[in-house]
Scaffold this motif. Structure first.
Motif, PDB file in Angstrom:
ATOM      1  N   ILE A 134      -0.282  54.364 -28.165  1.00 35.94           N
ATOM      2  CA  ILE A 134       0.662  53.917 -29.200  1.00 35.94           C
ATOM      3  C   ILE A 134       2.011  54.571 -28.938  1.00 35.94           C
ATOM      4  N   TYR A 135       2.996  53.745 -28.650  1.00 39.91           N
ATOM      5  CA  TYR A 135       4.359  54.241 -28.460  1.00 39.91           C
ATOM      6  C   TYR A 135       5.162  53.882 -29.712  1.00 39.91           C
ATOM      7  N   SER A 136       5.695  54.896 -30.366  1.00 45.96           N
ATOM      8  CA  SER A 136       6.499  54.688 -31.566  1.00 45.96           C
ATOM      9  C   SER A 136       7.746  55.549 -31.469  1.00 45.96           C
ATOM     10  N   GLU A 137       8.540  55.540 -32.530  1.00 45.14           N
ATOM     11  CA  GLU A 137       9.763  56.342 -32.531  1.00 45.14           C
ATOM     12  C   GLU A 137       9.474  57.838 -32.688  1.00 45.14           C
ATOM     13  N   ARG A 138       8.221  58.195 -32.781  1.00 42.09           N
ATOM     14  CA  ARG A 138       7.865  59.614 -32.722  1.00 42.09           C
ATOM     15  C   ARG A 138       8.112  60.157 -31.308  1.00 42.09           C
ATOM     16  N   ILE A 139       8.154  59.252 -30.322  1.00 44.40           N
ATOM     17  CA  ILE A 139       8.369  59.659 -28.929  1.00 44.40           C
ATOM     18  C   ILE A 139       9.843  59.566 -28.558  1.00 44.40           C
ATOM     19  N   SER A 140      10.498  58.482 -28.928  1.00 45.40           N
ATOM     20  CA  SER A 140      11.930  58.317 -28.652  1.00 45.40           C
ATOM     21  C   SER A 140      12.489  57.236 -29.566  1.00 45.40           C
ATOM     22  N   PRO A 141      13.795  57.256 -29.841  1.00 45.79           N
ATOM     23  CA  PRO A 141      14.407  56.195 -30.651  1.00 45.79           C
ATOM     24  C   PRO A 141      14.293  54.855 -29.936  1.00 45.79           C
ATOM     25  N   SER A 183       3.795  63.775 -20.417  1.00 49.28           N
ATOM     26  CA  SER A 183       3.466  63.105 -19.157  1.00 49.28           C
ATOM     27  C   SER A 183       2.129  63.605 -18.620  1.00 49.28           C
ATOM     28  N   ARG A 184       1.899  64.895 -18.730  1.00 48.79           N
ATOM     29  CA  ARG A 184       0.639  65.472 -18.291  1.00 48.79           C
ATOM     30  C   ARG A 184      -0.535  64.962 -19.137  1.00 48.79           C
ATOM     31  N   PHE A 185      -0.331  64.944 -20.452  1.00 50.57           N
ATOM     32  CA  PHE A 185      -1.398  64.552 -21.368  1.00 50.57           C
ATOM     33  C   PHE A 185      -1.858  63.111 -21.141  1.00 50.57           C
ATOM     34  N   LEU A 186      -0.941  62.238 -20.781  1.00 49.33           N
ATOM     35  CA  LEU A 186      -1.278  60.823 -20.658  1.00 49.33           C
ATOM     36  C   LEU A 186      -2.220  60.516 -19.501  1.00 49.33           C
ATOM     37  N   PHE A 187      -2.442  61.493 -18.613  1.00 49.29           N
ATOM     38  CA  PHE A 187      -3.454  61.311 -17.579  1.00 49.29           C
ATOM     39  C   PHE A 187      -4.858  61.316 -18.171  1.00 49.29           C
ATOM     40  N   GLN A 188      -4.980  61.781 -19.416  1.00 44.03           N
ATOM     41  CA  GLN A 188      -6.295  61.794 -20.060  1.00 44.03           C
ATOM     42  C   GLN A 188      -6.837  60.393 -20.285  1.00 44.03           C
ATOM     43  N   PHE A 197      -2.253  51.184 -12.966  1.00 40.63           N
ATOM     44  CA  PHE A 197      -1.534  52.068 -13.881  1.00 40.63           C
ATOM     45  C   PHE A 197      -0.130  52.397 -13.381  1.00 40.63           C
ATOM     46  N   HIS A 198       0.837  52.235 -14.292  1.00 43.44           N
ATOM     47  CA  HIS A 198       2.234  52.572 -14.053  1.00 43.44           C
ATOM     48  C   HIS A 198       2.449  53.982 -14.570  1.00 43.44           C
ATOM     49  N   GLY A 199       2.540  54.958 -13.632  1.00 42.64           N
ATOM     50  CA  GLY A 199       2.651  56.332 -14.079  1.00 42.64           C
ATOM     51  C   GLY A 199       3.182  57.264 -13.008  1.00 42.64           C
ATOM     52  N   PRO A 200       3.441  58.527 -13.362  1.00 48.78           N
ATOM     53  CA  PRO A 200       4.051  59.525 -12.474  1.00 48.78           C
ATOM     54  C   PRO A 200       3.250  59.753 -11.199  1.00 48.78           C
ATOM     55  N   MET A 201       3.969  60.122 -10.132  1.00 51.16           N
ATOM     56  CA  MET A 201       3.343  60.257  -8.816  1.00 51.16           C
ATOM     57  C   MET A 201       3.327  61.703  -8.320  1.00 51.16           C
ATOM     58  N   HIS A 210      11.725  56.060 -14.402  1.00 50.93           N
ATOM     59  CA  HIS A 210      12.171  57.240 -13.651  1.00 50.93           C
ATOM     60  C   HIS A 210      12.741  58.277 -14.615  1.00 50.93           C
ATOM     61  N   CYS A 211      11.877  58.843 -15.414  1.00 46.07           N
ATOM     62  CA  CYS A 211      12.323  59.750 -16.473  1.00 46.07           C
ATOM     63  C   CYS A 211      11.188  60.695 -16.832  1.00 46.07           C
ATOM     64  N   LEU A 212      11.531  61.743 -17.542  1.00 43.68           N
ATOM     65  CA  LEU A 212      10.563  62.643 -18.152  1.00 43.68           C
ATOM     66  C   LEU A 212      10.964  62.848 -19.602  1.00 43.68           C
ATOM     67  N   PRO A 213      10.045  62.690 -20.566  1.00 41.68           N
ATOM     68  CA  PRO A 213       8.665  62.290 -20.300  1.00 41.68           C
ATOM     69  C   PRO A 213       8.581  60.878 -19.718  1.00 41.68           C
ATOM     70  N   HIS A 214       7.496  60.649 -19.013  1.00 43.28           N
ATOM     71  CA  HIS A 214       7.195  59.325 -18.463  1.00 43.28           C
ATOM     72  C   HIS A 214       5.905  58.865 -19.125  1.00 43.28           C
ATOM     73  N   PHE A 215       6.026  57.863 -19.974  1.00 41.33           N
ATOM     74  CA  PHE A 215       4.881  57.349 -20.727  1.00 41.33           C
ATOM     75  C   PHE A 215       4.129  56.372 -19.827  1.00 41.33           C
ATOM     76  N   SER A 216       2.980  56.787 -19.318  1.00 47.63           N
ATOM     77  CA  SER A 216       2.221  55.957 -18.386  1.00 47.63           C
ATOM     78  C   SER A 216       1.396  54.912 -19.132  1.00 47.63           C
TER      79      SER A 216
END
Length: 305
Positions: A159-166, A145-150, A127-131, A276-282
């Protein structure tokens, strides 16, 4: 591919530092988040060591990794931070031990070298995610970022769409394949080694930090000349933090990506908050992903069983 087993509340996760040294205060702050998830935390024996720019010498860092893999009570290994050093231990890592104990392995940045080596030597999804001592320790560690640990507690389609970022389309198309890649400079450093990144038929993720446009240009050119861009089925351009040019005259980073990727035969989209950003989509590396320029989405299958 080998899929690690999901976590349960109360499980123990191991935290080790396979690259650069860790600040104790940040490590403690990050541990709090893992405890909020209902997890127990076991620190590596050498996690607080300092050996120049490394978190202990190579033998120390290998010992911690192997100990966490062999410990039946440890259900996941979450790295404290990146920095530099994982390539130094890749050749001596016990890949048979990993195959026999397929656990969740989570991190990014310099951990890209380990992700690549482990996946290609064993078939394990990682998994590629925050440390722990970098991202989790921050006051602004965000809700997404916290939620994606679920995704570690039950099979989850991401599902990554433009609801998260352009998202910006560099090349049109649709493609499906295993998600691979990570930090661009680390991927380039695998070339010519036993752990050279395999991109054939895969969705290639690229991200980095602190690299000016001319440096990104050079690394993309090296991937191109090595055939790694042409072999990929699609490209996901993640976050390139602190990439401002210091030269008096420079191409924009967007121009660099367009030069190398706008004639790509499959989909290429940029703007993903992965890196290297927040949010960080893992995301799980090695899981099957579908990238579409028409829908402007990246859909990633579950990375656990």
């Amino acid at each position: 591919m080998i899929y690690p087993k999901r976590l349960q509340k109360g499980d123990t996760v191991g935290v080790i530092a396979p690259a650069s040294p860790v600040e104790t205060r940040k490590l403690e702050n990050g541990r709090k988040f893992l405890k909020e998830l209902g997890l127990q935390v076991k620190l590596g024996k050498h996690v607080d060591k300092v050996y120049g720019y490394l978190a202990g010498d190579d033998a120390d860092r290998l010992e911690d990794f192997h100990a966490m893999l062999a410990d039946p009570d440890v259900k996941a290994i979450i790295f404290a931070r990146g920095g530099y050093g994982t390539a130094r231990i890749a050749q001596d890592l016990d890949y048979q031990l990993i195959r026999e104990n397929p656990k969740i392995i989570w991190g990014y940045s310099d951990i890209t070298y380990l992700h690549t080596a482990i996946r290609q030597e064993t078939g394990l999804v990682t998994f590629h995610g925050p440390m722990v001592a970098s991202d989790m320790a921050k006051d602004d560690f965000d809700d997404l970022s916290r939620f994606l640990f679920q995704q570690l507690f039950g099979p989850t389609t991401l599902i990554y769409s433009e609801r998260i970022s352009p998202l910006h389309t560099i090349a049109e198309g649709e493609a499906e394949g295993e998600l691979t890649g990570g930090n661009l400079s680390l991927l380039v450093s695998t070339l010519g080694t036993p752990f050279e990144i395999n991109t054939k038929g895969k969705i290639l993720l690229l991200e980095d930090i602190g690299e000016e446009p001319y440096r990104v240009d050079g690394m993309l050119n090296q991937l191109k000349l090595a055939g790694k861009l042409e072999e990929a089925a699609g490209v996901v351009v993640g976050d390139f933090a602190k990439a401002e040019a210091t030269l008096d005259s420079s191409l924009a980073l967007e121009e660099v990506f367009e030069h190398y990727l706008q004639s790509f035969s499959g989909p290429v989209l940029s703007g993903f908050r992965i890196g290297h950003c927040l949010p960080h989509f893992s995301v799980p590396l090695g899981a099957v992903a579908h990238l579409s320029s028409k829908e402007k989405t990246l859909v990633v299958n579950p990375g656990i069983q």
